[in-house]
Write a protein that holds these residues in place. Structure first.
Motif, short mmCIF file in Angstrom:
data_model
loop_
_atom_site.label_atom_id
_atom_site.label_comp_id
_atom_site.label_asym_id
_atom_site.label_seq_id
_atom_site.Cartn_x
_atom_site.Cartn_y
_atom_site.Cartn_z
N ARG A 271 0.85 -1.20 0.00
CA ARG A 271 0.00 0.00 0.00
C ARG A 271 0.88 1.24 0.00
O ARG A 271 2.00 1.22 0.52
N LYS A 272 0.37 2.31 -0.55
CA LYS A 272 1.06 3.59 -0.54
C LYS A 272 0.68 4.36 0.73
O LYS A 272 -0.51 4.49 1.05
N ASN A 273 1.68 4.88 1.41
CA ASN A 273 1.39 5.70 2.59
C ASN A 273 1.17 7.15 2.19
O ASN A 273 1.17 7.50 1.00
N ALA A 274 1.00 8.02 3.17
CA ALA A 274 0.70 9.42 2.89
C ALA A 274 1.83 10.12 2.16
O ALA A 274 1.60 11.11 1.45
N ALA A 275 3.05 9.60 2.29
CA ALA A 275 4.21 10.18 1.60
C ALA A 275 4.35 9.64 0.19
O ALA A 275 5.27 10.03 -0.54
N GLY A 276 3.46 8.74 -0.20
CA GLY A 276 3.54 8.14 -1.53
C GLY A 276 4.52 7.00 -1.64
O GLY A 276 4.84 6.57 -2.75
N ASN A 277 4.97 6.48 -0.51
CA ASN A 277 5.95 5.39 -0.51
C ASN A 277 5.28 4.05 -0.19
O ASN A 277 4.24 3.99 0.46
N ASP A 278 5.94 2.98 -0.64
CA ASP A 278 5.41 1.63 -0.44
C ASP A 278 5.54 1.19 1.01
O ASP A 278 6.58 1.40 1.64
N VAL A 279 4.50 0.54 1.49
CA VAL A 279 4.54 -0.18 2.76
C VAL A 279 4.18 -1.62 2.44
O VAL A 279 3.12 -1.90 1.88
N HIS A 280 5.07 -2.53 2.77
CA HIS A 280 4.86 -3.95 2.50
C HIS A 280 4.21 -4.58 3.73
O HIS A 280 4.74 -4.52 4.83
N LEU A 281 3.03 -5.19 3.52
CA LEU A 281 2.26 -5.79 4.61
C LEU A 281 2.20 -7.30 4.39
O LEU A 281 1.65 -7.77 3.39
N HIS A 282 2.79 -8.06 5.32
CA HIS A 282 2.95 -9.50 5.16
C HIS A 282 2.25 -10.27 6.27
O HIS A 282 2.36 -9.91 7.46
N LEU A 283 1.56 -11.33 5.88
CA LEU A 283 0.92 -12.25 6.81
C LEU A 283 1.62 -13.60 6.74
O LEU A 283 1.81 -14.14 5.64
N THR A 284 2.00 -14.13 7.88
CA THR A 284 2.60 -15.47 7.93
C THR A 284 2.05 -16.21 9.13
O THR A 284 2.13 -15.74 10.27
N ASN A 285 1.46 -17.38 8.88
CA ASN A 285 0.89 -18.20 9.94
C ASN A 285 0.66 -19.60 9.39
O ASN A 285 0.10 -19.76 8.30
N TYR A 286 1.06 -20.63 10.16
CA TYR A 286 1.00 -22.01 9.67
C TYR A 286 0.34 -22.94 10.67
O TYR A 286 0.50 -24.16 10.58
N GLN A 287 -0.43 -22.42 11.60
CA GLN A 287 -1.03 -23.25 12.63
C GLN A 287 -2.03 -24.25 12.05
O GLN A 287 -2.36 -25.25 12.69
N ASP A 288 -2.53 -24.00 10.84
CA ASP A 288 -3.48 -24.90 10.21
C ASP A 288 -2.80 -26.08 9.52
O ASP A 288 -3.47 -26.98 9.02
N ARG A 289 -1.48 -26.07 9.51
CA ARG A 289 -0.74 -27.11 8.79
C ARG A 289 -0.31 -28.23 9.75
O ARG A 289 -0.62 -28.20 10.94
N TYR A 290 0.42 -29.16 9.23
CA TYR A 290 0.84 -30.34 9.98
C TYR A 290 1.50 -29.98 11.31
O TYR A 290 2.35 -29.09 11.39
N PHE A 291 1.11 -30.68 12.37
CA PHE A 291 1.66 -30.53 13.71
C PHE A 291 1.65 -29.07 14.19
O PHE A 291 2.61 -28.54 14.75
N GLY A 292 0.52 -28.41 13.94
CA GLY A 292 0.36 -27.03 14.41
C GLY A 292 1.32 -26.05 13.79
O GLY A 292 1.59 -24.99 14.35
N GLY A 293 1.82 -26.39 12.59
CA GLY A 293 2.76 -25.51 11.90
C GLY A 293 4.21 -25.93 12.07
O GLY A 293 5.09 -25.33 11.46
#
Length: 536
Positions: A271-293
């Motif tokens: 997303r672009k912030n108020a200054a017009g620069n990129d902000v990278h937003l990342h989601l990481t979660n594996y609790q739904d996978r084998y052995f709770g991630g």
């Protein structure tokens, strides 16, 4: 964990986890207790040097939701212990500077769940390794914000525990929001670890921390910010994430990367912030996978020389089992995640991205006499003061400022125009010489120009008994050749800026002549001959 998860999905996951737990525990025990292995790990890492704070390459480690491994009477700390062991064992070769846990450490937020996890994290404490944790909705009463008061989470992972770490910067008065500082790639970086639900007071404290570090890039970690429910790896702000964007992220240009767990599957967006620069937003979660991630971790390998962040996701616990040949069929699929949502590279022009709050001040030109170090056999500069864009004439001679007589001369490719080699004012801000040469070459037809050492240059017949090093200061890189290698450096970039130098290594041993005296092509933009080096 996202509260929208169905109980059926959890039951399936737990069934698979319980089935594998016994064999996993037996395999890890193998006659050695967890306590003994922990002691061995600490002893093995004690005394090792810390991260290289000046290298342009460093690694930020991320561990998402581990709640299913610490759930009531169902405690499986081995995967987390293996992950921390991996980070400590590879801290030097990966230049790992920090670990961020993204919350939901436990399933029910009880003291008896935190206790075994706390024991495992003593690995990091004893090593003095920097890390942050934060409260997810399962670690506290999810109906409350950071003004909730006392909790088992604070007892286990509050500021009192983190304060001895050299990376700990401070905490909000309630203890649920913290900030951390580390030095990497020659500068300071800041990690914010925010509560599941920061209050207005918590957000005000956070803004104050950012304001107190006005020229520091910020990585924001929290439990709930973006989700990727579409299933295509594209993330969107959650309701709470939109609140954080409006109240904190959008107007603070220093925040360039956010990391959160809570939801699955993994995803990301920009997303672009108020200054017009990129902000990278990342989601990481594996609790739904084998052995709770399987206590998967994600490594963010920052490379400021390449303006890239390379990301990989894997389970050190399963890697260790694989090395012992103990993987079952399910585990083989969980060893490392190589899909685009979990293995990718993010281009970031760090200098440009941070210019709004930490502009690079160009260094003044430094005289050659200050730059030539002992052992330098040739040193060339291209800051002659010629007009930008003017052709380098046929009589061009670039003097060897080391005083060894390895001057460079211009040799055109037959049929090439006079401006195939031009002077340029372009240069890297940190470069000692403020000028460069620009090669206008290409094919077909073959056209351009190259530089070669003058006839009879000492470098052409020099013997490097211990090898040699070609230094390219524009990209702050070095190439070291073994004994017997000829001095040939192809000019791949279209700009040759200075200085460039060739140094002999101080080792003894048999050697061979350094140069062949004949030109060779170095790519579509230019050519270099024996005894030359890419500048800058």
């Amino acid at each position: 964990m996202s509260s929208s998860t169905g109980t059926g999905r959890r039951a399936v996951l737990r069934a698979a986890g319980v089935a594998a737990a016994a064999s996993a525990t037996v395999g890890l025990a193998g006659g050695t207790s967890s306590a003994a292995s922990t002691a061995d790990i600490v002893a093995g890492t004690r005394g090792r040097p810390g991260p290289d704070a000046e290298s342009p390459r460093f690694t930020l480690a991320v561990m998402p939701d581990t709640q299913y491994l610490f759930d009531g009477a169902s405690i499986h700390k081995e995967p987390v212990e293996a992950a921390l062991r991996h980070l400590l064992d590879h801290a030097r070769d990966e230049n790992i500077v920090f670990l961020s846990h993204l919350g939901d450490l436990t399933e029910n937020g009880r003291a008896e769940e935190f206790a075994p996890l706390s024991e495992v994290f003593r690995l990091m404490d004893r090593r003095g390794a920097g890390y942050s944790v934060l409260a997810g909705n399962h670690d506290i009463d999810a109906r409350t914000d950071d003004q909730r008061g006392h909790s088992a989470y604070l007892d286990a992972f509050g500021p009192k525990r983190l304060r001895p770490l050299r990376t700990f910067g401070g905490a909000s008065p309630d203890g649920y929001n913290t900030f951390h500082l580390f030095r990497a790639a020659g500068r300071q970086w800041l990690v914010l670890a925010l509560d599941w639900r920061p209050s207005a007071a918590g957000l005000a404290w956070t803004r104050g921390v950012i304001a107190q570090h006005p020229d520091t890039p910020v990585v924001l970690t929290t439990h709930d910010l973006v989700h990727a429910d579409a299933g295509d790896g594209t993330a969107e702000l959650s309701g709470h994430g939109q609140h954080l964007w409006n109240e904190l992220i959008e107007d603070n240009d220093q925040i360039f990367l956010t990391l959160n767990g809570h939801y699955w599957p993994a995803g990301r967006t920009v997303r672009k912030n108020a200054a017009g620069n990129d902000v990278h937003l990342h989601l990481t979660n594996y609790q739904d996978r084998y052995f709770g991630g399987s206590a998967m971790i994600r490594l963010y390998r920052f490379d400021l020389a390449r303006n890239t962040v390379d990301v990989s996701t894997f389970s050190p616990w399963l890697l260790a089992k694989d090395a012992d040949g103990r993987l079952n069929s399910l585990e083989r699929h969980e060893l490392e995640l190589t899909d685009p949502a979990n293995s990718f590279s993010v281009p970031v022009d760090f200098e440009r991205r941070f210019a709004g709050f930490a502009p690079v001040t160009p260094r003044r030109s430094r005289p050659a006499a200050r730059m030539v170090v002992p052992g330098t056999l040739a040193y060339w500069r291209f800051d002659t003061g010629r007009e930008d864009g003017s052709p380098a004439d046929a009589t061009l001679r670039v003097p060897d400022l080391s005083g060894h007589g390895n001057d460079l001369i211009r040799t055109p490719v037959p049929g090439s125009p006079a401006d195939a080699l031009r002077w340029s004012a372009e240069h890297h801000p940190a470069q000692p010489g403020h000028g460069s040469l620009r090669f206008e070459g290409g094919r077909p037809p073959l056209r351009g120009a190259f530089l070669r050492t003058v006839k009879g240059a000492p470098l052409d017949t020099a013997t490097f008994r211990g090898g040699f090093t070609v230094e390219d200061r524009r990209r702050t890189r070095r190439r070291t050749g073994p004994a017997g290698r000829r001095v040939h450096e192809r000019v791949a970039p279209d700009t040759l800026d200075g200085p460039a130098s060739v140094r002999a290594s101080p080792r003894a041993g048999p050697g061979a002549p350094a140069g062949s005296g004949s030109p060779r092509p170095g790519g579509p933009s230019g050519f270099a001959g024996a005894g030359t080096a890419c500048g800058g």
